[in-house]
Design an enzyme around this catalytic site. Structure first.
Site, PDB file in Angstrom:
ATOM      1  N   ALA A 130      10.675  20.686  26.050  1.00 40.09           N
ATOM      2  CA  ALA A 130      11.953  20.892  25.356  1.00 40.09           C
ATOM      3  C   ALA A 130      12.271  19.627  24.575  1.00 40.09           C
ATOM      4  O   ALA A 130      11.910  18.523  24.987  1.00 40.09           O
ATOM      5  CB  ALA A 130      13.080  21.188  26.354  1.00 40.09           C
ATOM      6  N   ALA A 132      15.416  17.701  21.987  1.00 37.39           N
ATOM      7  CA  ALA A 132      16.768  17.703  21.424  1.00 37.39           C
ATOM      8  C   ALA A 132      16.889  16.525  20.465  1.00 37.39           C
ATOM      9  O   ALA A 132      15.901  15.868  20.132  1.00 37.39           O
ATOM     10  CB  ALA A 132      17.812  17.622  22.545  1.00 37.39           C
ATOM     11  N   SER A 133      18.114  16.237  20.028  1.00 37.13           N
ATOM     12  CA  SER A 133      18.312  15.223  18.999  1.00 37.13           C
ATOM     13  C   SER A 133      18.052  13.807  19.493  1.00 37.13           C
ATOM     14  O   SER A 133      17.655  12.936  18.724  1.00 37.13           O
ATOM     15  CB  SER A 133      19.729  15.312  18.431  1.00 37.13           C
ATOM     16  OG  SER A 133      20.677  15.076  19.460  1.00 37.13           O
ATOM     17  N   ALA A 135      16.480  13.038  22.845  1.00 38.86           N
ATOM     18  CA  ALA A 135      15.352  12.881  23.769  1.00 38.86           C
ATOM     19  C   ALA A 135      14.597  14.202  23.901  1.00 38.86           C
ATOM     20  O   ALA A 135      15.038  15.234  23.384  1.00 38.86           O
ATOM     21  CB  ALA A 135      15.856  12.420  25.136  1.00 38.86           C
ATOM     22  N   GLN A 136      13.463  14.143  24.584  1.00 35.32           N
ATOM     23  CA  GLN A 136      12.716  15.359  24.905  1.00 35.32           C
ATOM     24  C   GLN A 136      12.231  15.274  26.349  1.00 35.32           C
ATOM     25  O   GLN A 136      12.198  14.200  26.945  1.00 35.32           O
ATOM     26  CB  GLN A 136      11.547  15.571  23.953  1.00 35.32           C
ATOM     27  CG  GLN A 136      10.462  14.544  24.002  1.00 35.32           C
ATOM     28  CD  GLN A 136       9.433  14.754  22.893  1.00 35.32           C
ATOM     29  OE1 GLN A 136       9.762  15.212  21.804  1.00 35.32           O
ATOM     30  NE2 GLN A 136       8.171  14.417  23.158  1.00 35.32           N
ATOM     31  N   VAL A 137      11.856  16.428  26.910  1.00 37.58           N
ATOM     32  CA  VAL A 137      11.518  16.521  28.337  1.00 37.58           C
ATOM     33  C   VAL A 137      10.049  16.905  28.491  1.00 37.58           C
ATOM     34  O   VAL A 137       9.547  17.805  27.794  1.00 37.58           O
ATOM     35  CB  VAL A 137      12.419  17.559  29.040  1.00 37.58           C
ATOM     36  CG1 VAL A 137      12.020  17.706  30.511  1.00 37.58           C
ATOM     37  CG2 VAL A 137      13.880  17.157  28.918  1.00 37.58           C
ATOM     38  N   LYS A 154      12.466  12.790  31.086  1.00 36.36           N
ATOM     39  CA  LYS A 154      13.188  12.787  29.819  1.00 36.36           C
ATOM     40  C   LYS A 154      12.931  11.451  29.126  1.00 36.36           C
ATOM     41  O   LYS A 154      13.138  10.385  29.718  1.00 36.36           O
ATOM     42  CB  LYS A 154      14.687  12.979  30.071  1.00 36.36           C
ATOM     43  CG  LYS A 154      15.519  13.181  28.830  1.00 36.36           C
ATOM     44  CD  LYS A 154      16.959  13.560  29.209  1.00 36.36           C
ATOM     45  CE  LYS A 154      17.798  13.844  27.982  1.00 36.36           C
ATOM     46  NZ  LYS A 154      19.175  14.273  28.350  1.00 36.36           N
ATOM     47  N   ASP A 289      28.240  20.350  28.185  1.00 37.33           N
ATOM     48  CA  ASP A 289      27.268  20.936  27.264  1.00 37.33           C
ATOM     49  C   ASP A 289      26.578  22.115  27.953  1.00 37.33           C
ATOM     50  O   ASP A 289      25.359  22.173  28.056  1.00 37.33           O
ATOM     51  CB  ASP A 289      26.247  19.866  26.845  1.00 37.33           C
ATOM     52  CG  ASP A 289      25.433  20.285  25.630  1.00 37.33           C
ATOM     53  OD1 ASP A 289      25.860  21.221  24.921  1.00 37.33           O
ATOM     54  OD2 ASP A 289      24.383  19.673  25.377  1.00 37.33           O
TER      55      ASP A 289
END
Length: 523
Positions: A130, A132-133, A135-137, A154, A289
């Site tokens: 996954a 996002a703006s 970080a990523q996992v 993360k 969120d």
């Protein structure tokens, strides 16, 4: 001057990208100041022909501009009074999705964070699952005592801090100038919006703070049967890397798997609403969120939340404000709802409580003439903030984050049960908080707490009295003997006066030379 030009160039580029993508076409101009409405009309002139849906245009524009604007779009979803309800709803659907950065960059970030080879930190380190703006996992494994465990890792995006700084500096430049030119912009407190976004982003970019938020919420919810928080692996967590328990569950945005697993959809909607309200009211600390990509259902049927980068906090006064407002609308006690606004200091005292209660009634009564599935708590709060603007209620950032989260939570809950009665679902949690905190037990605890604070004040009185006596004695000495200065202070004052005298003389000579030159040229 150069910095201002750089900011203008960045803002112009962003405005051009949004205008070409057609984003300005879905902004509600009524909610904007006159200058912003004029800029909106200019932007529409360069709009490119579109055939896709508006959310596609927004996604394309945000992806083109980069992670800073993805986060900005997510944040502006909290401000329908600034961007209009239609655009706010479109931005809620964006869910901060971004393309992942490379595996090589992610591995290099982990190595730099722990200052050791990757193999010494993780037994395996898979590709991103996954992004996002910020970080990523990645799915990875750690080995302790010869046993391997699956974890989620993360990792911050490379150079994301610099990217956010330059974009947020440009936005602050724009907000300050808009407030200088527009009273409406000052009322909307645009600079405060940018400051709030800056603080939020700064906290998100230190993953140790997210780990702390996970830990705090885990403590708060340890006895909640319907909610679970992943455990943090502190030995594998640093500023740029966060490692936590891997969740084997079904994400709420995977409707097919939920239906195949025979998950009780209406019960899931109830858990979402009651879990959020319990955290906001009971703990004053909530996940801000809660879109479907951040929520899972585990094998035990519990709701599991991930991505704790954006958290909301409510003080005791804000929690009382929320509980009494919701309960006041449930019981149709509009006078009490109005009084709560004044008691909290949200509405200036020069306004009439009765007139404000009348405005509140205009919001509440139409709601009670509708069926349960037609009543939107999020819509109610939006209308409430629109009315409070007429009574000079200034923007409250903590309440706006709460409003935005309630909009998302309610939408997610109703997606699983379109007939969900928001009020009946919320009433037990709200009533429990009111009875616990505003009933006899709460009053006793409040009195005990007040007595403790009073005791601290009384205990500190001797020190305050001693400082006051010393100050009075010093003042008496000054009035009797005059103000005495230390030799070092006198020497410093002399140097300052000397420099001032020199600059004064130099200034006179410069003026004289300039006048002499002017006379000579006129001869």
């Amino acid at each position: 001057m150069i910095t201002s030009l750089i900011h203008l160039a960045r803002l112009t580029r962003a405005g051009y990208v949004f205008a070409r993508a057609g984003v300005f076409g879905i902004v509600d101009p009524i909610a904007l100041p006159p200058a912003a409405r004029f800029a909106l009309r200019l932007g529409r002139l360069i709009e490119a022909p579109q055939t896709d849906k508006s959310i596609g245009r927004i996604s394309a524009a945000v992806r083109h501009l980069g992670p800073s604007y993805a986060k900005l779009g997510q944040f502006l979803a909290t401000r329908p009074d600034v961007v209009g309800m239609r655009l706010a709803r479109e931005l809620e659907s964006l869910q901060d999705r971004m393309p992942p950065f490379s595996q090589k960059e992610a591995e290099a970030a982990v190595v730099a964070a722990f200052e050791r080879p990757l193999a010494q930190s993780y037994a395996s380190f898979g590709p991103a699952v996954a992004a996002a703006s910020i970080a990523q996992v990645h799915r990875a494994e750690i080995e302790t005592g010869g046993v391997r465990r699956v974890v989620a890792v993360k990792v911050l995006r490379p150079n994301v801090a610099h990217s956010f700084k330059v974009d947020l500096d440009a936005l602050m430049f724009a907000a300050r100038h808009m407030e200088a030119l527009s009273a409406d912009a000052r009322r909307l407190r645009l600079t405060e919006i940018v400051r709030t976004l800056t603080r939020s982003v700064a906290m998100e970019m230190d993953l140790r703070l997210e780990a702390a938020a996970l830990s705090e919420m885990a403590e708060n919810t340890r006895d909640d049967p319907d909610f679970h928080v992943p455990a943090v692996e502190w030995n594998y967590t640093a500023h740029d890397v966060l490692t936590l328990e891997w969740i084997d569950g079904i994400p709420l945005n995977d409707r097919a798997r939920l239906e195949a697993s025979h998950v009780d959809m209406p019960d899931l909607g109830r858990k979402i609403i009651q879990g959020f309200l319990r955290h906001a009211l009971r703990d004053g600390f909530f996940h801000a969120d809660m879109h479907p990509g951040n929520l899972f259902v585990d094998n035990a049927g519990r709701l599991v939340a991930v991505d704790f980068g954006i958290m909301g906090r409510l003080g005791v006064q804000e929690r009382r404000f929320l509980a009494e407002i919701l309960y006041g609308f449930i019981t149709r006690n509009y006078q009490r709802v109005a009084e709560v606004h004044f008691e909290a200091g949200y509405v200036p005292p020069h306004h009439s409580v009765a007139n404000f209660a009348q405005a509140i009634r205009a919001i509440g009564e139409p709601i009670h003439n509708r069926t349960a599935q037609e009543i939107s708590m999020a819509k109610l709060l939006t209308l409430l903030f629109e009315v409070t603007a007429l009574f000079d209620m200034q923007t409250r950032p903590e309440l706006l984050l709460l409003q935005k989260t309630m909009v998302v939570v309610e939408g997610v809950a109703r997606s699983f049960d379109p007939k969900l009665d928001i009020w009946a679902t919320s009433e037990p949690v709200v009533r429990e908080w009111i009875e616990r905190n505003m009933g006899p037990i709460g009053r006793i605890e409040g009195a005990v707490g007040g007595a403790g604070e009073l005791g601290k004040i009384v205990a500190g009185l001797p020190a305050v009295a001693a400082r006051s006596v010393a100050l009075l004695e010093r003042f008496e000495t000054i009035t009797r003997n005059g103000l005495l200065l230390a030799p070092e202070a006198i020497e410093t004052i002399g140097r300052v006066k000397s420099w001032r005298s020199r600059w004064h003389t130099a200034g006179i000579w410069a003026i004289a030379i300039a006048l002499f030159a002017a006379v000579w040229m006129l001869r």
